[in-house]
Design a protein around this motif. Structure first.
Motif, PDB file in Angstrom:
ATOM      1  N   ILE A   1       0.840  -1.195   0.000  1.00 34.03           N
ATOM      2  CA  ILE A   1       0.000   0.000   0.000  1.00 34.03           C
ATOM      3  C   ILE A   1       0.876   1.246   0.000  1.00 34.03           C
ATOM      4  CG2 ILE A   1      -1.677   1.370   1.303  1.00 34.03           C
ATOM      5  CD1 ILE A   1      -2.926  -1.066   0.082  1.00 34.03           C
ATOM      6  N   ALA A   2       0.701   2.093  -1.011  1.00 37.60           N
ATOM      7  CA  ALA A   2       1.307   3.418  -1.028  1.00 37.60           C
ATOM      8  C   ALA A   2       0.240   4.398  -0.570  1.00 37.60           C
ATOM      9  CB  ALA A   2       1.805   3.766  -2.425  1.00 37.60           C
ATOM     10  N   ALA A   3       0.521   5.166   0.476  1.00 37.97           N
ATOM     11  CA  ALA A   3      -0.509   6.035   1.059  1.00 37.97           C
ATOM     12  C   ALA A   3       0.082   7.384   1.428  1.00 37.97           C
ATOM     13  CB  ALA A   3      -1.106   5.378   2.292  1.00 37.97           C
ATOM     14  N   ARG A   4      -0.802   8.341   1.550  1.00 38.43           N
ATOM     15  CA  ARG A   4      -0.431   9.653   2.074  1.00 38.43           C
ATOM     16  C   ARG A   4      -0.905   9.712   3.517  1.00 38.43           C
ATOM     17  NH1 ARG A   4      -3.111  14.862   2.218  1.00 38.43           N
ATOM     18  NH2 ARG A   4      -1.537  16.519   2.409  1.00 38.43           N
ATOM     19  N   ILE A   5       0.026   9.918   4.435  1.00 43.42           N
ATOM     20  CA  ILE A   5      -0.322   9.949   5.859  1.00 43.42           C
ATOM     21  C   ILE A   5      -0.139  11.366   6.385  1.00 43.42           C
ATOM     22  CG2 ILE A   5       0.103   8.951   8.135  1.00 43.42           C
ATOM     23  CD1 ILE A   5       1.339   6.544   6.784  1.00 43.42           C
ATOM     24  N   VAL A   6      -1.170  11.873   7.061  1.00 45.32           N
ATOM     25  CA  VAL A   6      -1.114  13.211   7.647  1.00 45.32           C
ATOM     26  C   VAL A   6      -1.469  13.121   9.124  1.00 45.32           C
ATOM     27  CG1 VAL A   6      -1.681  14.324   5.467  1.00 45.32           C
ATOM     28  CG2 VAL A   6      -3.526  13.698   7.043  1.00 45.32           C
ATOM     29  N   THR A   7      -1.028  14.087   9.896  1.00 45.26           N
ATOM     30  CA  THR A   7      -1.359  14.135  11.318  1.00 45.26           C
ATOM     31  C   THR A   7      -2.386  15.217  11.626  1.00 45.26           C
ATOM     32  OG1 THR A   7       0.551  15.560  11.728  1.00 45.26           O
ATOM     33  CG2 THR A   7       0.864  13.182  12.034  1.00 45.26           C
ATOM     34  N   GLU A   8      -2.731  16.012  10.618  1.00 49.40           N
ATOM     35  CA  GLU A   8      -3.831  16.977  10.728  1.00 49.40           C
ATOM     36  C   GLU A   8      -4.308  17.301   9.319  1.00 49.40           C
ATOM     37  OE1 GLU A   8      -1.222  21.082  11.055  1.00 49.40           O
ATOM     38  OE2 GLU A   8      -1.906  20.112  12.903  1.00 49.40           O
ATOM     39  N   THR A   9      -5.529  17.773   9.230  1.00 48.39           N
ATOM     40  CA  THR A   9      -6.079  18.044   7.900  1.00 48.39           C
ATOM     41  C   THR A   9      -7.093  19.175   7.945  1.00 48.39           C
ATOM     42  OG1 THR A   9      -7.230  17.062   6.009  1.00 48.39           O
ATOM     43  CG2 THR A   9      -7.888  16.290   8.182  1.00 48.39           C
ATOM     44  N   ASP A  10      -7.083  19.963   6.866  1.00 46.30           N
ATOM     45  CA  ASP A  10      -8.113  20.989   6.673  1.00 46.30           C
ATOM     46  C   ASP A  10      -9.178  20.505   5.700  1.00 46.30           C
ATOM     47  OD1 ASP A  10      -6.876  22.854   8.356  1.00 46.30           O
ATOM     48  OD2 ASP A  10      -5.546  23.526   6.736  1.00 46.30           O
ATOM     49  N   ALA A  11      -8.999  19.273   5.206  1.00 46.79           N
ATOM     50  CA  ALA A  11      -9.939  18.718   4.237  1.00 46.79           C
ATOM     51  C   ALA A  11     -10.367  17.328   4.683  1.00 46.79           C
ATOM     52  CB  ALA A  11      -9.287  18.672   2.855  1.00 46.79           C
ATOM     53  N   PRO A  12     -11.183  17.230   5.723  1.00 51.69           N
ATOM     54  CA  PRO A  12     -11.577  15.917   6.240  1.00 51.69           C
ATOM     55  C   PRO A  12     -12.306  15.051   5.217  1.00 51.69           C
ATOM     56  CG  PRO A  12     -12.936  17.654   7.192  1.00 51.69           C
ATOM     57  CD  PRO A  12     -11.803  18.332   6.485  1.00 51.69           C
ATOM     58  N   GLY A  13     -12.910  15.669   4.226  1.00 56.21           N
ATOM     59  CA  GLY A  13     -13.635  14.916   3.217  1.00 56.21           C
ATOM     60  C   GLY A  13     -12.756  14.110   2.288  1.00 56.21           C
TER      61      GLY A  13
END
Length: 310
Positions: free
Chosen positions: A29-41
């Protein structure tokens, strides 16, 4: 490429970053991991432990699953904003740690080790303990952790009885369920281990009445959830000499407040919620496998039953 939000207490991401990246790579799995987001959708999965930053799951409209870092989900399972799939953590490392802690403390009480550690005078007191096969141990809760602990204790030849709210069958374990089964198990148990999930049905399960079912001189060990016990009833049973000792790893308020009577009670051993901890190395593999399953359209592992609470 799925987007993953890692949402937990401050500092935890640093311990999970490398194991999680390795685990995702292992399952392709190649994924983008974030610890916060302004775009929850745009978030596809949330790796989660309760924290103040994320308490409303409503905006995460594309999220396929919330993947808990904790085995216990009682703090989030009733959250009405959490409508996504919820998966609890069933971690091999956590299981191993729990088995080691439970086995160690059962053996400690079985062998009477405290009597020798606390001796302050030169008294030769050769009390020989019974063999394990002569000692009755009860494990309340036969989920992944309870089952593993029950089997480990049976492997040491303890006479192990298990209890769950629904019927279970485990080779080598005398399994019981329901109200009558609980009483039958407790009435013969010399050592009781609590490993039940916390739900409306299990809160205060060990109250004055059920503590009174135990044989005089029994020992209680609780690495499950603090609210399984009625604290006042437990202290009363210890003060009356009904119970010999209680070894407690979990509490209603943590850290345990400094003025709490458990700290100074001679019949209580306090350990600071160390019986079992989620290990990033093994937990990351569980999470990566669930993300792989989500991407492949396969059923998630360890999906929480909202009606049962675990």
């Amino acid at each position: 490429m799925p987007e993953i939000l890692f949402s937990a207490r401050e500092g935890l991401w640093e311990t999970y970053r490398a194991p999680l990246m390795r685990a995702l790579e292992e399952v392709g799995i190649a994924a983008r991991i974030v610890t916060e987001t302004d775009a929850p959708g745009t978030v596809d999965y949330i790796i989660y432990a309760p924290n103040e930053q994320l308490r409303d799951f409503t905006p995460f409209t594309r999220c396929r699953a919330v993947l808990s870092l904790w085995a216990g989900v009682e703090r989030i399972v009733t959250d009405r904003t959490l409508t996504q799939n919820l998966c609890r953590m069933v971690d091999p490392g956590l299981e191993e740690g729990m088995v080691e802690w439970v086995t160690g403390h059962v053996l400690r009480h079985h062998l009477g080790i405290d009597r020798h550690l606390r001796r302050r005078a030169p008294i030769w007191d050769p009390v020989v303990p019974p063999l394990a096969r002569e000692r009755r141990v009860a494990v309340l809760g036969l989920g992944a952790l309870g089952r593993a602990c029950a089997l480990a204790l049976a492997g040491l030849r303890f006479r192990v009885a298990g209890w769950a709210r629904t019927e279970r069958r485990i080779a080598g374990i005398d399994c019981h369920h329901g109200a009558d089964g609980l009483r039958a198990v407790l009435e013969t148990a010399e050592i009781v281990v609590l490993l039940l999930p916390l739900t409306a049905e299990t809160e205060n399960l060990m109250d004055a009445e059920r503590l009174g079912w135990l044989p005089e001189g029994a020992v209680l060990i609780n690495p499950g959830r603090g609210a399984l016990l009625d604290e006042a009833a437990l202290i009363a049973a210890l003060d009356a000499g009904r119970l010999a000792h209680a070894t407690l790893d979990v509490f209603r308020t943590e850290p345990l407040p400094q003025g709490h009577p458990f700290w100074t009670h001679p019949g209580v051993t306090v350990t600071p919620h160390i019986a079992a901890e989620t290990r990033p190395g093994t937990a990351a593999r569980v999470i990566a496998e669930n993300i792989r399953r989500g991407e492949a359209g396969e059923p998630f592992l360890h999906l929480v039953d909202r009606a049962r609470g675990y």
